[in-house]
Scaffold this active site. Structure first.
Site, mmCIF file in Angstrom:
data_model
loop_
_atom_site.group_PDB
_atom_site.id
_atom_site.type_symbol
_atom_site.label_atom_id
_atom_site.label_comp_id
_atom_site.label_asym_id
_atom_site.label_seq_id
_atom_site.Cartn_x
_atom_site.Cartn_y
_atom_site.Cartn_z
ATOM 1 N N ILE A 9 -4.881 -7.442 -0.093
ATOM 2 C CA ILE A 9 -4.245 -8.728 -0.402
ATOM 3 C C ILE A 9 -4.669 -9.814 0.586
ATOM 4 O O ILE A 9 -4.978 -10.931 0.207
ATOM 5 C CB ILE A 9 -2.700 -8.593 -0.375
ATOM 6 C CG1 ILE A 9 -2.234 -7.516 -1.366
ATOM 7 C CG2 ILE A 9 -2.029 -9.926 -0.648
ATOM 8 C CD1 ILE A 9 -2.464 -7.848 -2.812
ATOM 9 N N ASN A 55 2.616 -0.480 5.112
ATOM 10 C CA ASN A 55 2.865 -0.876 3.726
ATOM 11 C C ASN A 55 3.707 -2.138 3.738
ATOM 12 O O ASN A 55 4.825 -2.127 4.255
ATOM 13 C CB ASN A 55 3.599 0.256 2.993
ATOM 14 C CG ASN A 55 4.092 -0.153 1.616
ATOM 15 O OD1 ASN A 55 3.526 -1.043 0.983
ATOM 16 N ND2 ASN A 55 5.151 0.485 1.149
ATOM 17 N N GLY A 56 3.201 -3.224 3.164
ATOM 18 C CA GLY A 56 3.982 -4.454 3.083
ATOM 19 C C GLY A 56 3.179 -5.680 3.451
ATOM 20 O O GLY A 56 1.948 -5.670 3.438
ATOM 21 N N CYS A 84 0.831 -1.186 0.000
ATOM 22 C CA CYS A 84 0.000 0.000 0.000
ATOM 23 C C CYS A 84 0.871 1.244 0.000
ATOM 24 O O CYS A 84 2.080 1.168 -0.194
ATOM 25 C CB CYS A 84 -0.910 -0.003 1.239
ATOM 26 S SG CYS A 84 -1.806 -1.571 1.488
ATOM 27 N N SER A 139 9.406 -12.838 -7.121
ATOM 28 C CA SER A 139 10.555 -12.543 -7.970
ATOM 29 C C SER A 139 11.838 -12.938 -7.248
ATOM 30 O O SER A 139 11.826 -13.236 -6.055
ATOM 31 C CB SER A 139 10.560 -11.051 -8.335
ATOM 32 O OG SER A 139 11.499 -10.774 -9.348
ATOM 33 N N GLY A 140 12.957 -12.930 -7.981
ATOM 34 C CA GLY A 140 14.202 -13.489 -7.463
ATOM 35 C C GLY A 140 15.209 -12.493 -6.945
ATOM 36 O O GLY A 140 16.378 -12.851 -6.734
ATOM 37 N N ASP A 196 -2.612 -9.279 8.832
ATOM 38 C CA ASP A 196 -1.260 -9.247 9.394
ATOM 39 C C ASP A 196 -0.960 -7.941 10.132
ATOM 40 O O ASP A 196 -0.032 -7.888 10.936
ATOM 41 C CB ASP A 196 -0.213 -9.492 8.309
ATOM 42 C CG ASP A 196 -0.352 -8.565 7.106
ATOM 43 O OD1 ASP A 196 -1.413 -7.930 6.957
ATOM 44 O OD2 ASP A 196 0.590 -8.495 6.295
#
Length: 643
Positions: A55, A81-82, A2, A373-374, A107
């Site tokens: 999410i 945010n996260g 966010c 992603s990596g 969370d």
């Protein structure tokens, strides 16, 4: 995932309706970070603004989030945010140990309840990516923090009227001006950017705006400057492999990655994965599909031959059984998107790979709301080719310092490009002198030509000296990794990952950058990271059962971009000429010197592509944010409702 904004007013500067409206308006500038739900909250001292990308616990975990113990149920207000990937385990622990009660299934409450019971000691317990601000109505103190690696951003500015902080710098600027913050250009930061190709933390290009550094928290009391404390410092306590125990260590790497990916798959929306031709993203996708057999993977490339990993990514997706979607970017699209991309960036980052990342994120958002992603594997496991340099230069370590310097002087008269010239020069330097990180492209002589305000004392050592001091005695590769964790990773890799995905309201998760994965990777000895023939040795061995054979030992490319060719002809050359012709940044950049560089590059005399890109992106940033001569067309985000 966010966007947050928080304003703490100094005593004598109380919150007014006008300030609340100003925060709401500023928050709207980052609506792309959270188009699902805006929100504001205020009292006499604080205004909190928020844009939510839903999410987890979509129906209930609204923000700003109120929580408190039974005796004071609305004590705390959180903007966050996260994602906290171990939130289920933390909620259970808090309930068992303290009887904590929760009103949602999300969370965010784990952060607030954890802070209530553990204080700042909650931070090392959080496995995830985060930047948050938590207002305690009982004490009148704002507590804010960033995750250990700096995956999520947090900008701060303090003036006589108070402190403002937020996920994006553009949202702070008007509010910072109201608070009496100096919003002029930081010329030293401009030089650091030109050297490194990104603005190093905690700097920004605005004098009065700084970033809360990765692995740090700040306590903000009305009328006082933020008190910043570092709670996480990455260290590499290398442990030698016990003879015959190598496979056990490889199994440990595989197990911790499997656990990290499993937790990163937690979501109430569809999760996909970015997939290039390399081992890192392929490993993440291969582990993710075990939890979602319908996994969709995404990659991008260019029309020019040799600048696309689409074929390898398609083969990898087929091998692991994923549905794959590709996006091919044309030069026309590339040039047209640059103003929009730089606007989303806030601060210039001269990494051309962020452009294809922007396009693949836009494509992915049509199908999913979260991607894995990596990022981070190279810094943790020793994946950059430059990390092998200490092996190739080891013979120079046996030379006396004076003789070593004489070898460097011998290299100076040799013609540019002559075989051995670079080896002799770099071998004459210490690690601290030669390694700035992955991005250095300007020599001091070239900098003097381009920057009118060039200063000899504004060097890379402003950024690197303390980091090298902290790693004294470590092996050279561990020291390079440590440097990159504080510079290249959080200044380039994670900035472009956050900004380009958030520009498209897409959440990007990075399972390699997990505290438990780091704990395992940091203990690897040198010969399990780098050999004379390969990088990430232990990681490759650990992933043999996971990734397809055609990827296992393939060199890293990422999203290669043909700017070297495009800056010699066609639309990108036309754009570069236009930028130089119209730039109003002549007081900061010598435009005639940039013109000479472009002419030399166009005729093939010298490859100036990286240097040109660095300066041109700065000029575009200046045109957007300083002189206003370029106005990007930023559309309201519109996305599929069900993902």
């Amino acid at each position: 995932m966010c966007g947050l904004l928080a304003l703490v007013c100094a005593p004598g500067n109380p919150v007014t309706d006008d300030l609340v409206d100003a925060v709401a308006g500023a928050s709207h500038l980052m609506r792309h970070r959270g188009p699902d739900e805006p929100g504001t909250w205020s009292d006499a001292q604080v205004v909190l603004g928020f844009n939510r990308l839903s999410i987890i616990d979509i129906a209930h975990s609204h923000q700003p989030l109120r929580w408190g113990p039974p005796e004071s149920p609305d004590r705390y207000v959180l903007v966050f945010n996260g994602e906290i990937y171990n939130y289920l385990e933390l909620r259970e622990q808090l309930a068992d140990e303290f009887g904590a009660q929760f009103a949602t299934e999300g969370d965010g409450e784990a952060i607030v309840a954890g802070f209530h019971h553990w204080g700042p000691d909650v931070l090392p317990k959080l496995r995830g990516m985060f930047a948050f601000a938590l207002w305690d109505t009982a004490t009148g103190v704002l507590f804010c923090a960033r995750d250990p690696f700096g995956i999520k951003p947090l900008f701060m500015a303090t003036g006589p009227g108070g402190t403002v902080l937020g996920s994006e710098k553009k949202c702070l600027m008007d509010l910072a001006g109201r608070l009496g913050v100096d919003t002029g250009i930081d010329v030293r930061a401009v030089q650091h950017y030109t050297v490194l190709q990104y603005v190093p933390e905690p700097e920004t290009l605005t004098t009065g705006v700084r970033r809360l550094e990765s692995g740090s928290y700040a306590v903000i009391r009305p009328g006082e400057a933020p008190a910043v404390t570092r709670y996480f410092t990455p260290k590499f306590p290398v442990l030698a492999f016990r003879a015959g125990a190598e496979q056990a260590r490889y199994d440990e790497i595989t197990a911790v990655l499997e656990d990290s990916v499993a937790k990163h798959m937690r979501a109430d929306v569809t999760v996909g994965a970015f997939l290039s031709g390399g081992i890192d993203s392929t490993a993440i996708a291969a582990l993710a599909i075990r939890h979602n057999p319908k996994l969709i993977t995404f990659t991008t490339g260019f029309e020019r031959e040799g600048f696309s990993e689409i074929d390898v990514a398609v083969a990898s997706a087929e091998a692991i059984g994923a549905r794959h979607i590709t996006k091919v970017v044309s030069p026309t699209e590339f040039v047209a998107a640059l103003p929009e991309i730089v606007w989303y960036l806030d601060e210039p980052v001269a990494d051309p790979a962020l452009v294809p990342l922007f396009f693949v994120a836009r494509e992915a958002r049509k199908h999913v709301k979260v991607v894995l992603s990596g990022e981070g594997a190279d810094e943790l496991f020793g994946g950059y080719t430059i990390y092998r340099e200490p092996l190739s230069l080891k013979a120079f370590d046996y030379l006396p310092p004076r003789l070593r310097k004489r070898v460097g002087k011998m290299s100076r008269p040799l013609p540019e490009g002559m075989r051995g010239k670079s080896l002799l020069h770099r071998g004459s330097l210490t690690l601290e002198e030669r390694y700035y990180g992955n991005a250095r492209s300007f020599s001091d002589e070239q900098l003097r030509a381009v920057l009118p305000d060039f200063r000899e004392d504004w060097t890379h050592t402003d950024v690197t000296a303390a980091l090298y001091d902290a790693s004294a005695g470590w092996d050279p590769v561990a020291r390079m990794q440590h440097l990159d964790l504080f510079t290249w990773l959080r200044g380039d890799i994670l900035v472009k990952a956050d900004k380009m995905t958030m520009a498209n309201s897409l959440e990007l998760r990075v399972p390699f950058l997990d505290s438990q994965v780091f704990a395992v990777a940091s203990r690897l000895p040198l010969d399990q990271k780098i050999t004379r023939t390969t990088t990430k040795y232990a990681l490759r061995r650990a992933l043999e059962p996971v990734v397809p054979a055609h990827v296992l030992n393939r060199p890293k490319l990422g999203f290669p971009v043909p700017i070297r060719h495009w800056l010699r002809a066609g639309e990108l050359l036309d754009w570069a000429n236009h930028m130089i012709d119209t730039s109003q940044a002549g007081d900061l950049v010598d435009l005639a010197a940039v013109r000479r560089m472009l002419d030399e590059h166009r005729t093939g005399e010298i490859d100036h592509s990286r240097r040109l890109w660095t300066v041109l992106i700065f000029m575009l940033w200046h045109a957007i944010f300083i002189d206003g001569s370029v106005t990007p067309d930023i559309q309201e985000p519109v996305y599929p409702v069900e993902l």
